[in-house]
Design an enzyme around this catalytic site. Structure first.
Site, PDB file in Angstrom:
ATOM      1  N   PRO A  72     -45.224  59.460  33.769  1.00  0.00           N
ATOM      2  CA  PRO A  72     -44.635  58.923  35.000  1.00  0.00           C
ATOM      3  C   PRO A  72     -43.548  57.881  34.722  1.00  0.00           C
ATOM      4  O   PRO A  72     -42.763  57.554  35.599  1.00  0.00           O
ATOM      5  CB  PRO A  72     -45.813  58.284  35.737  1.00  0.00           C
ATOM      6  CG  PRO A  72     -47.027  58.532  34.937  1.00  0.00           C
ATOM      7  CD  PRO A  72     -46.647  59.143  33.637  1.00  0.00           C
TER       8      PRO A  72
ATOM      9  N   GLU B 273     -55.412  58.060  31.658  1.00  0.00           N
ATOM     10  CA  GLU B 273     -54.374  57.051  31.943  1.00  0.00           C
ATOM     11  C   GLU B 273     -53.128  57.257  31.092  1.00  0.00           C
ATOM     12  O   GLU B 273     -52.160  56.499  31.208  1.00  0.00           O
ATOM     13  CB  GLU B 273     -54.928  55.642  31.708  1.00  0.00           C
ATOM     14  CG  GLU B 273     -56.128  55.296  32.561  1.00  0.00           C
ATOM     15  CD  GLU B 273     -55.858  55.407  34.052  1.00  0.00           C
ATOM     16  OE1 GLU B 273     -54.926  54.739  34.522  1.00  0.00           O
ATOM     17  OE2 GLU B 273     -56.571  56.169  34.727  1.00  0.00           O
TER      18      GLU B 273
ATOM     19  N   ARG C 251     -34.844  79.300  32.775  1.00  0.00           N
ATOM     20  CA  ARG C 251     -33.927  80.093  33.583  1.00  0.00           C
ATOM     21  C   ARG C 251     -32.462  79.807  33.261  1.00  0.00           C
ATOM     22  O   ARG C 251     -31.572  80.491  33.754  1.00  0.00           O
ATOM     23  CB  ARG C 251     -34.234  79.960  35.071  1.00  0.00           C
ATOM     24  CG  ARG C 251     -34.082  78.577  35.639  1.00  0.00           C
ATOM     25  CD  ARG C 251     -34.879  78.451  36.924  1.00  0.00           C
ATOM     26  NE  ARG C 251     -34.560  79.475  37.912  1.00  0.00           N
ATOM     27  CZ  ARG C 251     -33.449  79.514  38.629  1.00  0.00           C
ATOM     28  NH1 ARG C 251     -32.529  78.586  38.454  1.00  0.00           N
ATOM     29  NH2 ARG C 251     -33.249  80.469  39.505  1.00  0.00           N
TER      30      ARG C 251
ATOM     31  N   ASP D  69     -26.415  78.424  41.228  1.00  0.00           N
ATOM     32  CA  ASP D  69     -27.573  77.746  41.818  1.00  0.00           C
ATOM     33  C   ASP D  69     -27.199  76.478  42.545  1.00  0.00           C
ATOM     34  O   ASP D  69     -26.207  75.851  42.252  1.00  0.00           O
ATOM     35  CB  ASP D  69     -28.559  77.335  40.714  1.00  0.00           C
ATOM     36  CG  ASP D  69     -29.487  78.456  40.356  1.00  0.00           C
ATOM     37  OD1 ASP D  69     -29.210  79.591  40.776  1.00  0.00           O
ATOM     38  OD2 ASP D  69     -30.465  78.207  39.657  1.00  0.00           O
TER      39      ASP D  69
END
Ligand code: JDK
Length: 261
Positions: free
Chosen positions: A100, A127, A165, A180
């Protein structure tokens, strides 16, 4: 049969995934574009069971945090052993920790990673991992966005999908990656298919006109309108034509005058 045969690279892009849940990836990677790419040998996706690098009877991968507090921390030894084993095959592989606190994953970062040949993705749980793993073996920390997952596995899937991709041959010629959303920096225009009328809603007339110039202009304007409404931050980074600017000014003036559409 295979329109990209001529440009097919000799070696697959390798994704090694270090995880305590190797089974997590099995269905996702069999389906769709990614499954086809794996079958065609364009990518190799290899979940590696972290427990295979433990040495104790209970195959332990976590322990209590020094300093106290809630939750457990991934113990460093098996993680470093797993990375070392994988690096023996390719010492140049890039080691990525999903986290994160990492650099936020964007299309731009996906493009940069797609120029490499081998990623080793470390998926933590609990954690997170002992900081010494980061110091000793991790090249780069990546976050897929500002929300908290329960582990790195879904983030690894996102990175693998977005990077794959972009590799030559993974998408068919009809769905090439550079048309895209985000590659031109704007949100995409709306799409329609049959039937012409559905639940009282008609397909916009222009799309049935066969007038390719008008269609392209309509789509461009829809892209600009949606981007202005939903992601005005994107408009700051994109380089717009004179025509685009004129259209955006028009919408903004209409909004001020309280006109809709
Ligand atoms: C890898 C474990 C779960 C939960 C502490 C963090 C601020 C404190 C880790 N983009 C993204 N989101 N989540 C991840 C990710 C979560 C992971 C692991 C990646 C390994 N977890 C976890 C809670 C914390 N918490 C946010 C407050 C840390 C990647």
């Amino acid at each position: 049969m295979n329109p990209t045969n001529l440009s097919r690279p000799q070696t697959a892009f390798v994704f090694d995934i270090i995880t305590i849940f190797p089974g997590y990836f099995s269905s996702a990677l069999k389906e769709g574009v990614l499954g086809k790419a794996a079958q065609a040998g364009l990518v190799k996706i290899r979940p590696v069971n972290l427990r295979d690098f433990t040495t104790d009877r209970h195959r332990t991968t976590d322990d209590r945090p020094y300093g106290g507090g809630a939750g457990m921390v991934m113990t460093p030894e098996p993680l470093v052993k797993a990375v070392s084993a994988l690096k023996e095959e390719n010492s140049k592989a890039r080691v990525v920790l999903l986290s994160p606190r990492g650099k936020v994953f964007t299309h731009e970062l996906a493009v940069k990673l797609s120029r490499l040949h081998h990623l080793i993705l470390i998926c933590g749980r609990y954690e997170g991992v002992d900081e010494r793993v980061v110091e000793k073996v991790v090249d780069q920390e990546i976050s897929i966005g500002d929300y908290v997952l329960s582990g790195g596995e879904p983030a690894a899937l996102v990175v693998i999908d977005a990077v794959s991709r972009l590799l030559p041959g993974v998408l068919g010629c009809r769905e090439s990656a550079d048309s895209d959303s985000f590659s031109d920096g704007l949100l995409e225009h709306p799409h329609y298919t049959r039937p012409r009328e559905f639940m009282g809603l008609s397909v916009p007339e222009v799309l049935l006109s066969g007038d390719h110039k008008r269609i392209a202009a309509w789509r461009r304007r829809q892209s600009l309108r949606l981007t202005l409404e939903r992601r005005p931050d994107l408009l700051e980074k994109v380089d717009l034509q004179e025509e685009d600017r004129r259209f955006l000014k028009e919408i903004k003036n209409d909004a001020k005058a309280g006109r809709s559409g």
